[in-house]
Design a protein around this motif. Structure first.
Motif, short mmCIF file in Angstrom:
data_model
loop_
_atom_site.label_atom_id
_atom_site.label_comp_id
_atom_site.label_asym_id
_atom_site.label_seq_id
_atom_site.Cartn_x
_atom_site.Cartn_y
_atom_site.Cartn_z
N ALA A 134 0.83 -1.20 0.00
CA ALA A 134 0.00 0.00 0.00
C ALA A 134 0.86 1.26 0.00
CB ALA A 134 -0.92 -0.01 1.21
N LYS A 135 1.92 1.22 0.79
CA LYS A 135 2.81 2.37 0.85
C LYS A 135 3.49 2.59 -0.50
CE LYS A 135 5.59 4.39 4.39
NZ LYS A 135 6.49 4.20 5.54
N LEU A 156 1.06 4.41 -2.69
CA LEU A 156 0.98 5.84 -2.36
C LEU A 156 2.20 6.58 -2.90
CD1 LEU A 156 -0.29 5.74 1.34
CD2 LEU A 156 -1.61 6.30 -0.71
N ARG A 162 2.14 9.61 -5.75
CA ARG A 162 2.73 10.94 -5.51
C ARG A 162 3.80 11.25 -6.55
NH1 ARG A 162 2.58 10.80 -0.19
NH2 ARG A 162 0.66 12.01 -0.19
N LEU A 170 -11.39 0.29 6.77
CA LEU A 170 -10.06 0.22 6.19
C LEU A 170 -10.03 0.95 4.83
CD1 LEU A 170 -7.34 -1.01 6.87
CD2 LEU A 170 -8.08 -3.16 5.87
N ALA A 188 -9.98 4.84 5.16
CA ALA A 188 -8.67 5.43 5.47
C ALA A 188 -7.80 5.43 4.21
CB ALA A 188 -8.00 4.65 6.59
N TRP A 189 -7.84 4.31 3.51
CA TRP A 189 -7.07 4.15 2.29
C TRP A 189 -7.48 5.17 1.23
CZ3 TRP A 189 -2.86 2.85 0.12
CH2 TRP A 189 -2.78 2.43 -1.20
N ALA A 226 -8.87 8.06 1.56
CA ALA A 226 -8.44 9.43 1.91
C ALA A 226 -6.97 9.63 1.52
CB ALA A 226 -8.64 9.67 3.41
N MET A 227 -6.14 8.65 1.85
CA MET A 227 -4.71 8.77 1.52
C MET A 227 -4.48 8.77 0.01
SD MET A 227 -2.78 6.26 4.18
CE MET A 227 -3.34 6.03 5.85
N GLU A 229 -5.50 12.11 -1.57
CA GLU A 229 -4.52 13.15 -1.27
C GLU A 229 -3.25 12.96 -2.10
OE1 GLU A 229 -1.53 15.60 0.49
OE2 GLU A 229 -1.42 13.43 0.55
N ALA A 238 -16.55 8.82 2.25
CA ALA A 238 -15.10 9.00 2.37
C ALA A 238 -14.58 9.94 1.28
CB ALA A 238 -14.39 7.66 2.29
N SER A 273 -15.61 13.53 1.99
CA SER A 273 -14.81 14.05 3.11
C SER A 273 -13.43 14.46 2.64
CB SER A 273 -14.68 12.99 4.22
OG SER A 273 -15.94 12.67 4.75
N ALA A 274 -12.80 13.58 1.86
CA ALA A 274 -11.46 13.87 1.36
C ALA A 274 -11.47 15.12 0.47
CB ALA A 274 -10.91 12.67 0.59
N LEU A 299 -9.49 18.69 1.19
CA LEU A 299 -8.48 19.13 0.23
C LEU A 299 -8.87 20.41 -0.51
CD1 LEU A 299 -7.34 15.65 -1.09
CD2 LEU A 299 -6.13 17.16 0.49
#
Lengths: 285, 285
Positions: A193-194, A197, A201, A228, A231-232, A234-235, A238, A254, A257-258, A262
């Protein structure tokens, strides 16, 4: 960067500073017995119901995939597209592993669709990119190649660059390319997952491309998937995910909200509208 | 960077690659009538109840603030600290606007506490940093100065750098400083949240400091605050927020999800434990 797609009369612009685009994923027979049976019987009523429901739930694009065993994709895909475009106005994502079916779909489509997909595989690019160019469509590029789904952010970026090159060589401008960064279950690979992300980016900063992914793959096999996934999501938004493939009904809170956080939702208009819709649907106490 | 704080026997290490630290915020009379009344009557039973509940809900540090009108902070703060340290073992954040009360608290504290707070204001630094140095505590540094809460990410980073300098000049190492990047309600300033995220990321990459914030300020005045906070918390943790000031019971699912996605939760152990706890608390159907 702005990716523009359209339905018969409605245009959707995908970009990092606009509200996140949701590609409604429900019109896809994978794992859906009822839809499979209906399609085999040549019955498009389930497709129609899903299309209307996803639009009501806030989808901005609809994925259209009718590929399942026992169904002639080349015949069924254009039929489904015609039917959907008769009842909803938002752009479609024409989705098939079969190039002939994609072409049959492109022929009848009204507007500028998204097509799913090409990848880093040369053979796939050579079959499909000329169609994208000819019909003036936008295309999803999967950040994988003949070696499968990459294990690192760097490999995803590398494959993405090769896809951009192939597109531009075929006369498809990079703003018509949306990269699927290929997220998979966190249970299978904890650091995946990281990596996704980081890839989002990096691709956003270096290439400015729009990006998509299946928004709920991450939680496969875990309990309380919604928490889960939220949260994912939203990240992901972003970091640069601008068009999520998802069940619009499930991801809307979700995503709204994100977008609000932003600064993509002036006066919180969409967030408040979503809240009113959710609470109106709750059973009265 | 690792910030270490401790209670009578328990040490907590705060850093970007470890599970997010939650500073339980419930022991603070601001806006809490019942707690205010109890404190005025010299009654610490509400404080005790909150302490036990926050720890049970998963708090890793407890904020301890007993500052309210009609209460002698200098007398009450050490009493509260002694009582809490008799019943729970996790580190405390000694929280008061009053330097004399902070010192009275530091005198009785067992272990290495966090102290809330200094800021970019020179006068505050001069009063409080010698105490931090003398008692070997860690300290929260608010990214604001005499001009109030900054309007941009750049100003937050700038003030942070000045706070780091002041700390090091006073003999307080930078690993004992946790920056509060100062998030406020999105309703007041739509682009504020993005500035906070940018500040978090920049401070993490440039200075490597641990960072905190009130995790729910963002949603003040909005409906369905939990959904909005959850999206925000995920983004904040990814960007560099390592110690969130929050009601542990409310933020736990979002925090556990974010930590899992970011690879800080081996075998999803904490996520699964949190899920079992949540479902065990649900009424049986």
């Amino acid at each position: 960067m702005e990716t523009k797609v359209s339905g018969p009369t409605k245009e959707v612009i995908i970009s990092y500073d606009r509200p996140t685009c949701i590609i409604g994923e429900r019109i896809n027979p994978t794992g859906k017995k009822k839809l499979q049976e209906a399609l085999k019987a040549g019955d498009l009523s389930v497709v129609k119901k899903e299309a209307l429901e996803q639009v009501a739930a806030g989808a901005t694009i609809l994925d259209c995939n009718v590929n399942t065993q026992g169904v002639d994709d080349v015949k069924m895909l254009p039929e489904a597209i015609k039917m959907i475009q008769d009842v909803v106005d938002i752009p479609l994502c024409i989705d098939s592993p079969n190039a002939a079916a994609l072409e049959a779909g492109l022929k009848v489509y009204k507007g500028k669709p998204l097509v799913n997909s090409i990848s880093g595989e040369k053979a796939k690019q050579e079959r499909i990119l000329p169609l994208i160019k000819h019909y003036g469509a936008a295309v999803v590029g999967l950040a994988q190649d003949d070696n499968g789904i990459p294990k690192t952010a760097e490999r995803r970026v590398e494959i993405t660059k090769r896809i951009v090159e192939a597109c531009e060589k075929a006369g498809v401008p990079r703003e018509d390319l949306i990269i699927d960064v290929m997220a998979y279950a966190i249970g299978a690979e904890p650091k995946a997952a990281k990596d996704v992300l980081n890839a989002l980016r990096q691709i956003r900063l270096e290439l400015g491309l729009n990006m998509t992914m299946g928004a709920s793959n991450i939680s496969f096999g875990m309990p309380d998937r919604m928490i889960l996934n939220n949260a994912w999501i939203a990240m992901v938004i972003e970091a640069g995910g601008t068009a999520l493939i998802a069940d619009a009904a499930k991801v809307m809170p979700a995503v709204l909200s994100a977008d609000l956080v932003l600064g993509r939702d002036r006066f919180a208009r969409k967030y408040l509208e979503g809240y009113r819709k959710r609470t109106a649907e709750l059973p009265k106490k």
